[in-house]
Scaffold this motif. Sequence first.
Motif, short mmCIF file in Angstrom:
data_model
loop_
_atom_site.label_atom_id
_atom_site.label_comp_id
_atom_site.label_asym_id
_atom_site.label_seq_id
_atom_site.Cartn_x
_atom_site.Cartn_y
_atom_site.Cartn_z
N LEU A 177 0.80 -1.25 0.15
CA LEU A 177 -0.16 0.07 -0.13
C LEU A 177 0.75 1.32 0.09
O LEU A 177 0.49 2.22 -0.84
CB LEU A 177 -1.10 -0.08 1.18
CG LEU A 177 -1.86 -1.24 1.29
CD1 LEU A 177 -2.62 -1.19 2.50
CD2 LEU A 177 -2.90 -0.99 0.07
N PHE A 178 1.90 1.36 0.80
CA PHE A 178 2.56 2.50 0.89
C PHE A 178 3.97 2.12 1.18
O PHE A 178 4.50 0.98 1.64
CB PHE A 178 2.21 3.35 2.45
CG PHE A 178 0.72 3.84 2.32
CD1 PHE A 178 0.49 4.78 1.72
CD2 PHE A 178 -0.13 2.98 2.95
CE1 PHE A 178 -0.80 5.39 1.51
CE2 PHE A 178 -1.50 3.33 3.06
CZ PHE A 178 -1.86 4.54 2.25
N ASP A 179 5.07 3.02 0.84
CA ASP A 179 6.57 2.95 0.81
C ASP A 179 7.02 3.59 2.04
O ASP A 179 6.40 4.96 2.22
CB ASP A 179 7.20 3.34 -0.59
CG ASP A 179 8.77 2.82 -0.11
OD1 ASP A 179 9.40 3.85 -0.09
OD2 ASP A 179 9.02 1.84 -0.77
N SER A 180 7.89 3.39 2.98
CA SER A 180 8.50 4.02 3.91
C SER A 180 9.04 5.58 3.44
O SER A 180 8.99 6.19 4.12
CB SER A 180 9.51 3.19 4.67
OG SER A 180 10.69 3.11 3.80
N THR A 181 9.39 5.52 2.08
CA THR A 181 9.98 6.94 1.74
C THR A 181 9.06 7.90 1.56
O THR A 181 9.50 9.09 1.61
CB THR A 181 10.65 6.75 0.36
OG1 THR A 181 9.55 6.06 -0.39
CG2 THR A 181 11.71 5.82 0.29
N ILE A 182 7.69 7.60 1.67
CA ILE A 182 6.79 8.78 1.68
C ILE A 182 5.85 8.65 3.03
O ILE A 182 4.74 9.45 2.93
CB ILE A 182 5.88 8.63 0.53
CG1 ILE A 182 5.21 7.19 0.25
CG2 ILE A 182 6.43 8.94 -0.98
CD1 ILE A 182 4.11 6.89 0.99
N LYS A 183 6.48 8.26 3.98
CA LYS A 183 5.96 8.28 5.24
C LYS A 183 6.45 9.57 6.06
O LYS A 183 7.37 9.96 5.75
CB LYS A 183 6.19 7.32 6.11
CG LYS A 183 5.81 7.19 7.62
CD LYS A 183 5.76 5.91 8.33
CE LYS A 183 5.02 5.82 9.62
NZ LYS A 183 5.82 5.03 10.60
N PHE A 184 5.59 10.29 6.77
CA PHE A 184 5.85 11.50 7.40
C PHE A 184 5.26 11.57 8.85
O PHE A 184 4.24 11.13 8.97
CB PHE A 184 5.64 12.72 6.60
CG PHE A 184 4.23 13.14 6.37
CD1 PHE A 184 3.81 14.29 6.94
CD2 PHE A 184 3.32 12.54 5.61
CE1 PHE A 184 2.48 14.62 6.98
CE2 PHE A 184 2.17 12.65 5.49
CZ PHE A 184 1.47 13.75 5.98
N ASP A 185 5.79 12.39 9.72
CA ASP A 185 5.24 12.86 10.83
C ASP A 185 4.50 13.88 10.76
O ASP A 185 4.66 15.11 10.78
CB ASP A 185 6.44 13.20 11.94
CG ASP A 185 5.91 13.51 13.38
OD1 ASP A 185 4.69 13.24 13.41
OD2 ASP A 185 6.78 13.64 14.28
N SER A 186 2.93 13.61 11.02
CA SER A 186 2.07 14.67 10.82
C SER A 186 1.60 15.18 12.19
O SER A 186 0.64 15.96 12.10
CB SER A 186 0.59 14.04 10.20
OG SER A 186 0.29 13.06 10.95
N SER A 187 2.12 14.30 13.17
CA SER A 187 1.68 14.68 14.59
C SER A 187 0.14 14.48 14.65
O SER A 187 -0.35 15.42 15.72
CB SER A 187 2.00 16.06 15.05
OG SER A 187 3.44 16.49 14.81
N SER A 188 -0.45 13.76 14.15
CA SER A 188 -1.84 13.31 14.05
C SER A 188 -2.03 12.42 15.05
O SER A 188 -3.33 12.00 15.47
CB SER A 188 -2.53 13.17 12.84
OG SER A 188 -2.11 11.75 12.44
N GLY A 189 -1.08 11.33 15.39
CA GLY A 189 -1.35 10.41 16.22
C GLY A 189 -1.32 8.97 15.47
O GLY A 189 -1.71 7.86 16.04
N TRP A 190 -1.47 8.98 14.15
CA TRP A 190 -1.48 7.77 13.23
C TRP A 190 -0.47 7.91 12.05
O TRP A 190 0.02 8.98 11.69
CB TRP A 190 -2.85 7.75 12.27
CG TRP A 190 -4.09 7.57 13.33
CD1 TRP A 190 -4.51 6.36 13.75
CD2 TRP A 190 -4.53 8.72 14.19
NE1 TRP A 190 -5.83 6.68 14.61
CE2 TRP A 190 -5.93 7.93 14.97
CE3 TRP A 190 -5.02 10.02 13.88
CZ2 TRP A 190 -6.88 8.42 15.51
CZ3 TRP A 190 -5.96 10.60 14.64
CH2 TRP A 190 -6.71 9.70 15.54
N PRO A 191 -0.15 6.78 11.55
CA PRO A 191 1.09 6.91 10.39
C PRO A 191 0.39 7.40 9.35
O PRO A 191 -0.74 7.39 9.02
CB PRO A 191 1.10 5.34 10.22
CG PRO A 191 0.77 4.40 11.47
CD PRO A 191 -0.48 5.61 11.96
#
Length: 152
Positions: free
Chosen positions: A72-86
């Motif tokens: 579904l998703f690659d780690s290279t496009i993960k970011f810290d949104s400070s929302s509490g969820w990945p």
Amino acid sequence: MLNWNDIIRFSVKGNPTPDRRVEKTPEQWRAQLTPEQYRITRQHGTERPFSGELCSVYEAGEYNCVCCGTPLFDSTIKFDSSSGWPSFTQPIKENAIKYIKDTSFGMVRVEIQCNTCDAHLGHVFPDGPAPSGLRYCVNSLSIDLKKEAAHE
């Protein structure tokens, strides 16, 4: 690269065709998943913010659907949104995610599901970072991280 207009179009006019489909009975899903994974993925639940173990993990790898294993998703496009969820800015492929207009709780949102097995993942919002401006807000229990093997 998908943008908010693409997401709205998919949620209104139909989603891209998935590469494959996985369909199981509720009993088969219950046998495969933990009770909490079942509640989130099959009954459209939500985990408490900051409770998911993948919320603050940034190791290299691929995030796959916990139900069917679809990437579904690659780690290279993960970011810290400070929302509490990945949070992610894009799916790994355009047809990996299904978009559903969600009017529950007196608001209009776009639910995201695995396009292969219809597992509830979370929601997508138009408040993410450039260049897409998207924030895919995903329940940790709906995804598994397949870590990249270390190169020797």
